[in-house]
Design a protein around this motif. Structure first.
Motif, mmCIF file in Angstrom:
data_model
loop_
_atom_site.group_PDB
_atom_site.id
_atom_site.type_symbol
_atom_site.label_atom_id
_atom_site.label_comp_id
_atom_site.label_asym_id
_atom_site.label_seq_id
_atom_site.Cartn_x
_atom_site.Cartn_y
_atom_site.Cartn_z
ATOM 1 N N ASP A 35 0.930 -1.221 -0.093
ATOM 2 C CA ASP A 35 -0.067 0.061 0.125
ATOM 3 C C ASP A 35 0.798 1.298 -0.046
ATOM 4 O O ASP A 35 0.588 2.280 -0.686
ATOM 5 C CB ASP A 35 -0.898 -0.055 1.259
ATOM 6 N N VAL A 36 2.046 1.167 0.735
ATOM 7 C CA VAL A 36 2.892 2.324 0.694
ATOM 8 C C VAL A 36 3.397 2.742 -0.645
ATOM 9 O O VAL A 36 3.468 3.770 -0.992
ATOM 10 C CB VAL A 36 4.063 2.251 1.694
ATOM 11 N N ALA A 37 3.786 1.365 -1.419
ATOM 12 C CA ALA A 37 4.354 1.656 -2.697
ATOM 13 C C ALA A 37 3.399 2.409 -3.415
ATOM 14 O O ALA A 37 3.718 2.992 -4.427
ATOM 15 C CB ALA A 37 4.690 0.144 -3.349
ATOM 16 N N GLY A 38 2.177 1.802 -3.394
ATOM 17 C CA GLY A 38 1.045 2.589 -4.362
ATOM 18 C C GLY A 38 1.029 4.229 -3.965
ATOM 19 O O GLY A 38 0.702 4.862 -4.929
ATOM 20 N N LEU A 39 1.329 4.673 -2.828
ATOM 21 C CA LEU A 39 1.374 6.156 -2.747
ATOM 22 C C LEU A 39 2.399 6.773 -3.463
ATOM 23 O O LEU A 39 2.033 7.991 -4.160
ATOM 24 C CB LEU A 39 1.757 6.289 -1.266
ATOM 25 N N PHE A 40 3.454 6.261 -3.835
ATOM 26 C CA PHE A 40 4.690 6.718 -4.604
ATOM 27 C C PHE A 40 4.039 6.977 -6.119
ATOM 28 O O PHE A 40 4.583 7.915 -6.779
ATOM 29 C CB PHE A 40 5.834 5.813 -4.591
ATOM 30 N N ASP A 41 2.954 6.534 -6.767
ATOM 31 C CA ASP A 41 2.502 6.718 -7.919
ATOM 32 C C ASP A 41 2.072 8.021 -8.111
ATOM 33 O O ASP A 41 1.788 8.501 -9.137
ATOM 34 C CB ASP A 41 1.452 5.693 -8.305
ATOM 35 N N GLY A 42 1.441 8.654 -6.895
ATOM 36 C CA GLY A 42 0.834 9.819 -7.240
ATOM 37 C C GLY A 42 1.793 10.946 -6.753
ATOM 38 O O GLY A 42 1.475 12.184 -6.786
ATOM 39 N N LEU A 43 3.106 10.616 -6.583
ATOM 40 C CA LEU A 43 4.072 11.675 -6.094
ATOM 41 C C LEU A 43 5.125 12.484 -7.390
ATOM 42 O O LEU A 43 4.843 11.841 -8.403
ATOM 43 C CB LEU A 43 4.952 11.019 -5.173
ATOM 44 N N GLU A 44 5.004 13.680 -7.159
ATOM 45 C CA GLU A 44 6.097 14.422 -8.075
ATOM 46 C C GLU A 44 7.398 13.566 -7.756
ATOM 47 O O GLU A 44 7.938 13.200 -6.756
ATOM 48 C CB GLU A 44 5.979 15.865 -7.797
ATOM 49 N N GLU A 45 8.275 13.699 -8.632
ATOM 50 C CA GLU A 45 9.705 13.401 -8.531
ATOM 51 C C GLU A 45 10.404 13.656 -7.399
ATOM 52 O O GLU A 45 11.036 12.867 -6.693
ATOM 53 C CB GLU A 45 10.602 13.605 -10.167
ATOM 54 N N LYS A 46 10.313 15.215 -7.307
ATOM 55 C CA LYS A 46 10.928 15.444 -5.844
ATOM 56 C C LYS A 46 10.664 15.171 -4.787
ATOM 57 O O LYS A 46 11.289 15.188 -3.640
ATOM 58 C CB LYS A 46 10.962 17.243 -5.953
ATOM 59 N N GLN A 47 9.091 14.724 -4.717
ATOM 60 C CA GLN A 47 8.555 14.172 -3.323
ATOM 61 C C GLN A 47 8.863 12.538 -3.201
ATOM 62 O O GLN A 47 8.921 12.422 -1.904
ATOM 63 C CB GLN A 47 7.155 14.179 -3.363
ATOM 64 N N ILE A 48 9.307 11.757 -4.138
ATOM 65 C CA ILE A 48 9.770 10.383 -3.835
ATOM 66 C C ILE A 48 10.672 10.325 -2.830
ATOM 67 O O ILE A 48 10.475 9.519 -1.833
ATOM 68 C CB ILE A 48 9.950 9.686 -5.346
ATOM 69 N N PRO A 49 11.812 10.820 -3.063
ATOM 70 C CA PRO A 49 12.965 10.459 -2.016
ATOM 71 C C PRO A 49 12.527 11.059 -0.615
ATOM 72 O O PRO A 49 13.073 10.409 0.359
ATOM 73 C CB PRO A 49 14.144 11.246 -2.730
ATOM 74 N N VAL A 50 11.864 12.266 -0.425
ATOM 75 C CA VAL A 50 11.561 12.597 0.592
ATOM 76 C C VAL A 50 10.764 11.586 1.422
ATOM 77 O O VAL A 50 10.880 11.302 2.645
ATOM 78 C CB VAL A 50 10.622 13.987 0.637
ATOM 79 N N MET A 51 9.691 11.128 0.677
ATOM 80 C CA MET A 51 8.607 10.149 1.617
ATOM 81 C C MET A 51 9.481 8.897 1.689
ATOM 82 O O MET A 51 9.375 8.178 2.770
ATOM 83 C CB MET A 51 7.523 10.024 0.608
ATOM 84 N N PHE A 52 10.352 8.386 0.779
ATOM 85 C CA PHE A 52 10.962 7.035 0.968
ATOM 86 C C PHE A 52 12.048 7.246 2.315
ATOM 87 O O PHE A 52 11.993 6.189 3.213
ATOM 88 C CB PHE A 52 11.909 6.668 -0.168
ATOM 89 N N ARG A 53 12.677 8.335 2.385
ATOM 90 C CA ARG A 53 13.518 8.344 3.644
ATOM 91 C C ARG A 53 12.803 8.281 4.961
ATOM 92 O O ARG A 53 13.424 8.370 5.822
ATOM 93 C CB ARG A 53 14.275 9.641 3.410
ATOM 94 N N LEU A 54 11.635 8.568 4.961
ATOM 95 C CA LEU A 54 10.634 8.555 6.363
ATOM 96 C C LEU A 54 10.376 7.150 6.910
ATOM 97 O O LEU A 54 10.086 6.915 8.121
ATOM 98 C CB LEU A 54 9.411 9.084 6.005
ATOM 99 N N LEU A 55 10.657 6.046 5.874
ATOM 100 C CA LEU A 55 10.283 4.866 6.150
ATOM 101 C C LEU A 55 11.551 4.078 6.920
ATOM 102 O O LEU A 55 12.607 4.438 6.672
ATOM 103 C CB LEU A 55 10.052 3.921 5.038
ATOM 104 N N PRO A 56 11.185 3.325 7.834
ATOM 105 C CA PRO A 56 12.277 2.450 8.615
ATOM 106 C C PRO A 56 12.875 1.575 7.607
ATOM 107 O O PRO A 56 12.317 1.249 6.431
ATOM 108 C CB PRO A 56 11.467 1.498 9.615
ATOM 109 N N LYS A 57 14.047 1.053 7.882
ATOM 110 C CA LYS A 57 15.109 0.480 6.760
ATOM 111 C C LYS A 57 14.331 -0.617 6.439
ATOM 112 O O LYS A 57 14.269 -1.120 5.159
ATOM 113 C CB LYS A 57 16.330 0.025 7.811
ATOM 114 N N GLU A 58 13.731 -1.693 7.055
ATOM 115 C CA GLU A 58 13.103 -2.887 6.753
ATOM 116 C C GLU A 58 11.795 -2.643 5.944
ATOM 117 O O GLU A 58 11.641 -3.366 4.756
ATOM 118 C CB GLU A 58 12.834 -4.091 7.861
ATOM 119 N N GLN A 59 11.132 -1.695 6.411
ATOM 120 C CA GLN A 59 10.001 -1.511 5.596
ATOM 121 C C GLN A 59 10.290 -0.518 4.359
ATOM 122 O O GLN A 59 9.740 -0.879 3.342
ATOM 123 C CB GLN A 59 8.992 -0.497 6.696
ATOM 124 N N ALA A 60 11.232 0.258 4.249
ATOM 125 C CA ALA A 60 11.709 0.757 2.984
ATOM 126 C C ALA A 60 12.153 -0.220 1.817
ATOM 127 O O ALA A 60 11.754 -0.074 0.860
ATOM 128 C CB ALA A 60 12.891 1.713 3.390
#
Length: 453
Positions: A35-60
């Motif tokens: 479900d988290v991966a599905g969120l990235f489909d609606g993001l702009e390119e600059k937002q993708i790294p920002v949200m990804f770095r919020l995730l814990p290592k294993e979940q990321a």
């Protein structure tokens, strides 16, 4: 469910825009990685790294595997060497191999450069196997046990090694040369006395596949035997990896998509619909459309040949679309059922006679109903019993012929080692159209010689 997720998605994206990172992180860690991966489909390119770095290592790492290749590539290009190395350490080998296959050459070089030697060796080994084979599908992360271990020793080994393995429910008993001797489940071990020897507990005839077996057949085996994981062995019966149920489900989905595309008269595509360029979609469709268009010229030539017949009785022309459409529909129904049966191994080529006889009986029942209704309709509307008989008789023959073709052609394709899906609606409809015109006007010429001059 879908509407609820859309509401949550909009709320999370709004938090990201408003930079409420702490609240956003607290919510993301409670979500499933898919479900988290599905969120990235609606993001702009600059937002993708920002949200990804919020995730814990294993979940990321789990989320990264579920993301679209474009987003994965963008992240990899933005990772530091250390971030990329840490991310690769969290991936299973089969997921890392899939990633390498999807990425362009410059990204692949960077991935392999940051992978540790063991993972790099495993990735290269998987990539050496033919595409769509068991070797290309497997992972090398499984728990192996020795036959002389006790259950207590085996459980201790699982605790030490299981953290980095894709599955620990099924464990594989191997010899010193890594030959597959048997399998044992954690359930069996937990319900057995600690001093029990694994050799006395294991199943000595495990279901397994070989490295070059086709992935479609493997997926069928998962369905047939209700397995969660299946060992892969080489020509010397040495275990080289396992295939897990999640990979088998992906194969089933890919094969079903490919069959649907072939049944619709299109060349299969490796990409999703929205990610496939317009020019590629057009190229995949043009070939089949061209073949079907040119083959339809046969029908046109027949209509030209019988022009004199429908000039004498113009009413005959009125029923051409009805006859052709009914034949095409009947052929499509039969071919769909036969193709499905072949795909699920419910039907094999040796069942040809049995399947054809069943379709003929179905055709007779269907044609009796359709012909009766059609005969009455023509009598009421046109008061011409001769034309009603010609049209109804043609319908009966066309339905029987179409059902037969829908049954015979997919089985014939299977015998010739072709995909039965290519013998689906478009092709059968085209063939049925030509035969129905041939039957229609020859029947009319035979039954109405006086009226057709």
């Amino acid at each position: 469910m879908a509407e609820r997720f859309e509401i949550v998605e909009k709320a999370l994206l709004k938090m990201l825009e408003e930079k409420k990172y702490s609240t956003l992180r607290d919510i993301l860690i409670t979500m499933n990685p898919a479900d988290v991966a599905g969120l990235f489909d609606g993001l702009e390119e600059k937002q993708i790294p920002v949200m990804f770095r919020l995730l814990p290592k294993e979940q990321a790492a789990e989320t990264f595997v579920e993301m679209e290749p474009e987003a994965q590539q963008l992240l990899i290009q933005g990772f530091s060497d250390n971030e990329l190395r840490e991310g690769l350490d969290e991936l299973y080998v089969d997921d890392a191999a899939d990633l390498v296959e999807e990425m362009p050459a410059n990204v692949v070089r960077r991935i392999l450069g940051q992978a540790d030697p063991e993972m790099r060796s495993s990735i290269n080994q998987i990539l050496r196997y033919p595409e769509n084979s068991a070797g290309a599908l497997m992972t090398m992360e499984y728990v192996s046990l020795r036959p002389d271990m006790t259950v207590e020793e085996a459980i201790l080994r699982i605790r030490r090694q299981g953290v980095d393995k894709e599955t620990i429910y099924t464990c594989y008993v191997t010899s010193s040369r890594k030959e597959l001797l048997g399998v044992v489940t954690v359930r069996e071990m937990l319900l057995t006395a600690p001093e029990t020897i694994i050799d006395t507990l294991m199943d000595t005839n495990p279901i397994h596949v070989h490295t070059h077996d086709d992935q479609e057949e493997i997926a069928k085996m998962f369905s047939r035997y209700d397995m969660l994981a299946m060992p892969v062995v080489d020509s010397e019966n040495r275990i080289v990896g396992i295939i897990t149920i999640d990979d088998a489900v992906d194969v089933i989905q890919d094969e079903n998509t490919e069959d649907f595309e072939k049944m619709a008269g299109m060349t299969p595509s490796d990409d999703t619909y929205l990610r496939t360029p317009v020019i590629t979609l057009a190229k995949h469709r043009i070939i089949w459309l061209m073949v079907l268009m040119l083959s339809a010229m046969v029908t046109g030539a027949m209509l030209e040949y019988y022009e004199a017949a429908f000039v004498s009785i113009p009413l005959l022309v009125t029923f051409i679309p009805q006859i052709m459409d009914t034949g095409g529909n009947c052929g499509s129904q039969a071919s769909t059922m036969i193709i499905r049966g072949l795909a699920l191994d419910e039907i094999s080529p040796k069942d040809f006679t049995k399947a054809w006889w069943k379709e003929i009986r179905v055709a007779l029942l269907c044609s009796i109903a359709l012909c009766t209704v059609n005969f009455i309709r023509i009598l009421i509307q046109y008061h011409d019993p001769q034309v009603a008989l010609v049209v109804s008789g043609t319908l009966l023959l066309t339905i029987c012929m179409a059902k037969s073709l829908g049954c015979i052609l997919p089985i014939l394709a299977k015998i010739l080692k072709l995909d039965p899906a290519i013998m689906a609606s478009p092709l059968i409809t085209t063939i049925t159209d030509a035969f129905s015109i041939l039957v229609y006007f020859n029947f009319a010429l035979w039954y109405l010689p006086g009226r057709l001059g």
